[in-house]
Design a protein around this motif. Structure first.
Motif, PDB file in Angstrom:
ATOM      1  N   LEU A 296     -98.018 -45.939  15.359  1.00  0.00           N
ATOM      2  CA  LEU A 296     -98.395 -46.924  16.373  1.00  0.00           C
ATOM      3  C   LEU A 296     -98.248 -48.347  15.841  1.00  0.00           C
ATOM      4  CD1 LEU A 296     -99.471 -47.340  19.217  1.00  0.00           C
ATOM      5  CD2 LEU A 296    -101.797 -47.256  18.285  1.00  0.00           C
ATOM      6  N   ALA A 297     -98.592 -48.550  14.581  1.00  0.00           N
ATOM      7  CA  ALA A 297     -98.465 -49.891  13.999  1.00  0.00           C
ATOM      8  C   ALA A 297     -97.006 -50.321  13.921  1.00  0.00           C
ATOM      9  CB  ALA A 297     -99.107 -49.917  12.609  1.00  0.00           C
ATOM     10  N   ALA A 298     -96.106 -49.392  13.561  1.00  0.00           N
ATOM     11  CA  ALA A 298     -94.689 -49.743  13.489  1.00  0.00           C
ATOM     12  C   ALA A 298     -94.143 -50.106  14.868  1.00  0.00           C
ATOM     13  CB  ALA A 298     -93.902 -48.571  12.898  1.00  0.00           C
ATOM     14  N   LEU A 299     -94.517 -49.360  15.894  1.00  0.00           N
ATOM     15  CA  LEU A 299     -94.058 -49.677  17.243  1.00  0.00           C
ATOM     16  C   LEU A 299     -94.609 -51.023  17.706  1.00  0.00           C
ATOM     17  CD1 LEU A 299     -94.425 -46.173  18.966  1.00  0.00           C
ATOM     18  CD2 LEU A 299     -92.313 -47.314  18.287  1.00  0.00           C
TER      19      LEU A 299
ATOM     20  N   ARG B  37     -94.742 -55.482  26.635  1.00  0.00           N
ATOM     21  CA  ARG B  37     -94.955 -54.895  25.314  1.00  0.00           C
ATOM     22  C   ARG B  37     -94.948 -53.364  25.366  1.00  0.00           C
ATOM     23  NH1 ARG B  37     -99.648 -54.487  21.818  1.00  0.00           N
ATOM     24  NH2 ARG B  37     -99.175 -55.127  19.678  1.00  0.00           N
ATOM     25  N   ASP B  38     -95.604 -52.789  26.350  1.00  0.00           N
ATOM     26  CA  ASP B  38     -95.649 -51.333  26.450  1.00  0.00           C
ATOM     27  C   ASP B  38     -94.265 -50.748  26.713  1.00  0.00           C
ATOM     28  OD1 ASP B  38     -98.375 -51.314  26.017  1.00  0.00           O
ATOM     29  OD2 ASP B  38     -98.883 -51.367  28.148  1.00  0.00           O
ATOM     30  N   GLN B  39     -93.480 -51.390  27.544  1.00  0.00           N
ATOM     31  CA  GLN B  39     -92.129 -50.899  27.817  1.00  0.00           C
ATOM     32  C   GLN B  39     -91.268 -50.938  26.563  1.00  0.00           C
ATOM     33  OE1 GLN B  39     -91.019 -53.550  30.964  1.00  0.00           O
ATOM     34  NE2 GLN B  39     -91.850 -52.250  32.589  1.00  0.00           N
ATOM     35  N   ILE B  40     -91.403 -52.007  25.783  1.00  0.00           N
ATOM     36  CA  ILE B  40     -90.621 -52.109  24.544  1.00  0.00           C
ATOM     37  C   ILE B  40     -91.013 -51.009  23.574  1.00  0.00           C
ATOM     38  CG2 ILE B  40     -90.164 -53.563  22.540  1.00  0.00           C
ATOM     39  CD1 ILE B  40     -90.529 -55.981  24.380  1.00  0.00           C
ATOM     40  N   MET B  41     -92.315 -50.736  23.462  1.00  0.00           N
ATOM     41  CA  MET B  41     -92.763 -49.676  22.554  1.00  0.00           C
ATOM     42  C   MET B  41     -92.237 -48.314  23.000  1.00  0.00           C
ATOM     43  SD  MET B  41     -96.690 -50.939  21.894  1.00  0.00           S
ATOM     44  CE  MET B  41     -97.125 -49.457  21.008  1.00  0.00           C
ATOM     45  N   ALA B  42     -92.278 -48.053  24.302  1.00  0.00           N
ATOM     46  CA  ALA B  42     -91.788 -46.762  24.792  1.00  0.00           C
ATOM     47  C   ALA B  42     -90.278 -46.633  24.568  1.00  0.00           C
ATOM     48  CB  ALA B  42     -92.128 -46.605  26.278  1.00  0.00           C
ATOM     49  N   ASP B  43     -89.516 -47.688  24.861  1.00  0.00           N
ATOM     50  CA  ASP B  43     -88.065 -47.635  24.650  1.00  0.00           C
ATOM     51  C   ASP B  43     -87.730 -47.477  23.175  1.00  0.00           C
ATOM     52  OD1 ASP B  43     -87.823 -47.940  27.343  1.00  0.00           O
ATOM     53  OD2 ASP B  43     -87.277 -50.062  27.276  1.00  0.00           O
ATOM     54  N   THR B  44     -88.455 -48.161  22.316  1.00  0.00           N
ATOM     55  CA  THR B  44     -88.197 -48.056  20.874  1.00  0.00           C
ATOM     56  C   THR B  44     -88.462 -46.654  20.366  1.00  0.00           C
ATOM     57  OG1 THR B  44     -88.823 -50.381  20.622  1.00  0.00           O
ATOM     58  CG2 THR B  44     -88.776 -49.039  18.630  1.00  0.00           C
ATOM     59  N   LEU B  45     -89.516 -46.009  20.875  1.00  0.00           N
ATOM     60  CA  LEU B  45     -89.806 -44.641  20.470  1.00  0.00           C
ATOM     61  C   LEU B  45     -88.641 -43.713  20.815  1.00  0.00           C
ATOM     62  CD1 LEU B  45     -91.820 -42.467  19.475  1.00  0.00           C
ATOM     63  CD2 LEU B  45     -92.656 -42.325  21.825  1.00  0.00           C
ATOM     64  N   VAL B  46     -88.111 -43.839  22.025  1.00  0.00           N
ATOM     65  CA  VAL B  46     -86.992 -42.978  22.439  1.00  0.00           C
ATOM     66  C   VAL B  46     -85.756 -43.273  21.602  1.00  0.00           C
ATOM     67  CG1 VAL B  46     -85.459 -42.406  24.354  1.00  0.00           C
ATOM     68  CG2 VAL B  46     -87.901 -42.770  24.776  1.00  0.00           C
ATOM     69  N   GLU B  47     -85.473 -44.547  21.371  1.00  0.00           N
ATOM     70  CA  GLU B  47     -84.271 -44.910  20.618  1.00  0.00           C
ATOM     71  C   GLU B  47     -84.338 -44.429  19.175  1.00  0.00           C
ATOM     72  OE1 GLU B  47     -83.741 -48.974  23.292  1.00  0.00           O
ATOM     73  OE2 GLU B  47     -84.347 -49.096  21.186  1.00  0.00           O
TER      74      GLU B  47
ATOM     75  N   GLN C 137     -80.177 -43.227  19.849  1.00  0.00           N
ATOM     76  CA  GLN C 137     -79.365 -43.900  20.856  1.00  0.00           C
ATOM     77  C   GLN C 137     -79.504 -45.411  20.725  1.00  0.00           C
ATOM     78  OE1 GLN C 137     -80.446 -40.374  24.096  1.00  0.00           O
ATOM     79  NE2 GLN C 137     -81.108 -42.483  24.405  1.00  0.00           N
ATOM     80  N   ALA C 138     -78.481 -46.096  21.200  1.00  0.00           N
ATOM     81  CA  ALA C 138     -78.542 -47.551  21.206  1.00  0.00           C
ATOM     82  C   ALA C 138     -79.473 -48.051  22.302  1.00  0.00           C
ATOM     83  CB  ALA C 138     -77.139 -48.150  21.394  1.00  0.00           C
ATOM     84  N   ARG C 139     -79.527 -47.339  23.420  1.00  0.00           N
ATOM     85  CA  ARG C 139     -80.423 -47.681  24.518  1.00  0.00           C
ATOM     86  C   ARG C 139     -81.222 -46.449  24.913  1.00  0.00           C
ATOM     87  NH1 ARG C 139     -79.109 -49.708  29.694  1.00  0.00           N
ATOM     88  NH2 ARG C 139     -77.655 -47.965  29.794  1.00  0.00           N
ATOM     89  N   ALA C 140     -82.479 -46.670  25.284  1.00  0.00           N
ATOM     90  CA  ALA C 140     -83.332 -45.542  25.637  1.00  0.00           C
ATOM     91  C   ALA C 140     -82.820 -44.807  26.865  1.00  0.00           C
ATOM     92  CB  ALA C 140     -84.765 -46.020  25.871  1.00  0.00           C
ATOM     93  N   ALA C 141     -82.154 -45.519  27.774  1.00  0.00           N
ATOM     94  CA  ALA C 141     -81.704 -44.892  29.020  1.00  0.00           C
ATOM     95  C   ALA C 141     -80.453 -44.048  28.854  1.00  0.00           C
ATOM     96  CB  ALA C 141     -81.446 -45.965  30.075  1.00  0.00           C
TER      97      ALA C 141
ATOM     98  N   ASP D 165     -93.854 -56.723  19.043  1.00  0.00           N
ATOM     99  CA  ASP D 165     -94.229 -58.131  18.892  1.00  0.00           C
ATOM    100  C   ASP D 165     -93.016 -58.980  18.523  1.00  0.00           C
ATOM    101  OD1 ASP D 165     -96.823 -57.517  19.503  1.00  0.00           O
ATOM    102  OD2 ASP D 165     -97.467 -57.341  17.409  1.00  0.00           O
ATOM    103  N   ALA D 166     -92.131 -58.428  17.659  1.00  0.00           N
ATOM    104  CA  ALA D 166     -90.937 -59.181  17.263  1.00  0.00           C
ATOM    105  C   ALA D 166     -89.990 -59.374  18.447  1.00  0.00           C
ATOM    106  CB  ALA D 166     -90.217 -58.460  16.118  1.00  0.00           C
ATOM    107  N   VAL D 167     -89.826 -58.343  19.266  1.00  0.00           N
ATOM    108  CA  VAL D 167     -88.936 -58.459  20.421  1.00  0.00           C
ATOM    109  C   VAL D 167     -89.520 -59.411  21.454  1.00  0.00           C
ATOM    110  CG1 VAL D 167     -87.866 -57.184  22.314  1.00  0.00           C
ATOM    111  CG2 VAL D 167     -87.953 -56.162  20.045  1.00  0.00           C
ATOM    112  N   VAL D 168     -90.813 -59.331  21.686  1.00  0.00           N
ATOM    113  CA  VAL D 168     -91.443 -60.236  22.650  1.00  0.00           C
ATOM    114  C   VAL D 168     -91.325 -61.680  22.176  1.00  0.00           C
ATOM    115  CG1 VAL D 168     -93.652 -60.918  23.647  1.00  0.00           C
ATOM    116  CG2 VAL D 168     -93.004 -58.501  23.585  1.00  0.00           C
ATOM    117  N   GLY D 169     -91.416 -61.884  20.864  1.00  0.00           N
ATOM    118  CA  GLY D 169     -91.310 -63.237  20.330  1.00  0.00           C
ATOM    119  C   GLY D 169     -89.948 -63.870  20.530  1.00  0.00           C
TER     120      GLY D 169
END
Length: 500
Positions: free
Chosen positions: A230-233, A249-259, A264-268, A238-242
């Motif tokens: 959770l800390a890594a996500l 923030r929640d969407q970025i964490m979920a996409d990063t987990l899938v990637e 994959q390069a993109r979660a979708a 935070d870096a992407v939002v910055g």
């Protein structure tokens, strides 16, 4: 879907006085007036009294329910011992499964309920007495059982005495669980530490459906690993939002987990295979209704299925599934891609949603079971197959269990299987209707041949809003061409839309 043919009158014991009393209580409770709107003369104070009594009734029923589970398990074991089965590893097989069927829960939940009932009634008599008197809730009793499950019988009874003396009936759920945890640790610290180390071997990952075409991916991890993930996500989010992003923030964490899990390069950009049990015109027409089936998840609206296919840059597989027009019951499949033992096994998994077909069991399907065993001449056909978990495939081989097909699913009735337990109770399991037909549209594409229909569907898909502009059309196949000949002879197993 499942239905039970069991009950008070479906097996010997229907004239039991306890069954008669419970049946009369159920009838009386079912006949009470339902008045949430306050149309009767009952005031707020009277309704509070009713709520309190109903809560006490739930506790009393839970205590009696557990006592009957323990009594059934004891009687079943004694019956097997009398029959000559002295092996403790086999004397209890199938008991939890019968409890689960009667309670309309999964077999794994039935095992947990059997273990909790035994611990509560045999090792925690004071807590059980409080539950039977309606002074504590079923949740509190379950927490006490869970927090003391690593203790031996004498230590458990010691904790039971301390809990009753400390006034557990006056504590809330969290406070009661904390007290039981502290007393269990003080009673046997070494066993408590061993329990924590053993629990690390049970780490696992699971997936379950969620509302609104979503899914919940969960991981049962040691605490330090869960915190690190959770800390890594969070750091990455935070870096992407910055740097500026249109995602929260929640969407970025979920996409990063899938990637990170899929590479994959993109979660979708997932590889997609959809078993679409609808007409082609409903898939390609934005205004058409109906549903599509995603194996392992369930039905989703046609619009969501189109969005999944349109939004991914991964691989896409297509397989035609043939269903009866009136009811949507699967009767065949196009063998364009082989997996899980061939097209018959794949068709059974799609029909059963890749879930265990035992009544009330939602475990992932692990085996394709021959309902009429192959050793007795049972054919390897979808009508004689069902998806089951490992436990469901093994328990049917125990003495007294039988499984039979009542409807093969090729007519107007869904595929129906009847399971009979050693006590004579029967339970039905029916295949779900896969997909809804939706409003009927023009019938032109349905009259075309298989190749023409696929070319027509891809032509329409390339013109849908939001589709990538460079979706290549499937290669043209002329009658008598080598490619067509190879496909007709079965040497080409699948057709894949190339990556864009």
């Amino acid at each position: 879907m499942w239905s039970s043919e069991g009950g008070p009158g479906a097996a010997p014991g229907g004239a039991d006085p306890v069954v008669a009393v419970l049946g009369s209580v159920l009838e009386a409770l079912a006949g009470l007036p339902s008045d949430p709107g306050g149309a009767t003369d009952a005031g707020p104070a009277v309704r509070i009294d009713r709520i309190a009594l109903f809560e006490r009734l739930r506790a009393v029923v839970a205590a009696g329910h557990g006592a009957e589970i323990v009594g059934f398990a004891r009687a079943a074991v004694e019956e097997r011992i009398a029959a000559g089965d002295l092996d403790p590893r086999t004397a209890e097989r199938g008991i939890a499964d019968q409890v689960a069927l009667a309670c309309r829960i999964s077999p794994s939940a039935g095992s947990r309920r059997l273990g909790s009932a035994r611990a509560l009634h045999l090792d925690l008599p004071r807590v059980c007495a409080l539950l039977r008197a309606g002074r504590i809730s079923e949740e509190v009793a379950e927490h006490v059982v869970s927090e003391t499950r690593h203790l031996h019988r004498e230590a458990r009874r010691s904790v039971d005495e301390q809990l009753a003396g400390a006034g557990i009936d006056e504590l809330g759920r969290r406070a009661a669980a904390a007290l039981a945890r502290r007393l269990a640790y003080e009673c046997d610290p070494a066993a408590y530490v061993t329990r924590g180390r053993t629990a690390r071997n049970d780490r696992r990952v699971g997936l379950r459906p969620a509302p609104d075409t979503m899914a919940v991916l969960s991981a049962y991890l040691p605490v330090e690993q869960g915190v690190a993930c959770l800390a890594a996500l969070r750091r990455h989010a935070d870096a992407v939002v910055g740097t500026g992003s249109d995602r929260n923030r929640d969407q970025i964490m979920a996409d990063t987990l899938v990637e990170r899990l899929t590479g994959q390069a993109r979660a979708a950009d997932v590889n997609v295979e959809l078993g679409i049990v609808i007409g082609v015109d409903q898939l390609v027409d934005p205004d058409a209704g109906g549903t599509a089936e995603i194996v392992g998840h369930g039905p989703v609206p046609v619009g969501i299925a189109r969005d999944i296919l349109a939004g991914t840059q991964g691989r896409r597989w297509w397989r035609r599934l043939f269903a009866r027009p009136a009811g949507g019951l699967l009767v065949g499949a196009d063998p364009r891609r082989r997996y899980f033992g061939g097209v018959p096994a794949a068709l059974v998994r799609i029909r059963d949603d890749d879930r265990c077909r035992d009544p009330y069991c939602d475990a992932p399907g692990r085996h394709i079971d021959h309902i009429v065993p192959a050793r007795r001449g049972g054919p390897t056909t979808p009508a004689n197959g069902r998806t089951v978990c490992v436990r469901g495939n093994l328990v049917r081989e125990l003495p007294g269990w039988s499984v039979e097909v009542l409807a093969d699913g090729l007519g107007d009735t869904p595929h129906t299987v009847r399971t009979t337990t050693p006590t004579g109770h029967t339970y039905l399991s029916r295949a779900r209707r896969t997909g809804s037909p939706g409003p009927r549209r023009r019938a032109g594409p349905r009259l075309l041949g298989g190749c023409a229909r696929r070319r027509w569907s891809m032509w329409r898909l390339r013109r849908l809003p939001g589709r990538p502009r460079r979706l290549p059309a499937p290669p043209a196949r002329r009658r008598g061409s080598p490619g067509g000949a190879r496909r007709r002879t079965g040497r080409v197993r699948r057709r894949r839309v190339p990556r864009i």
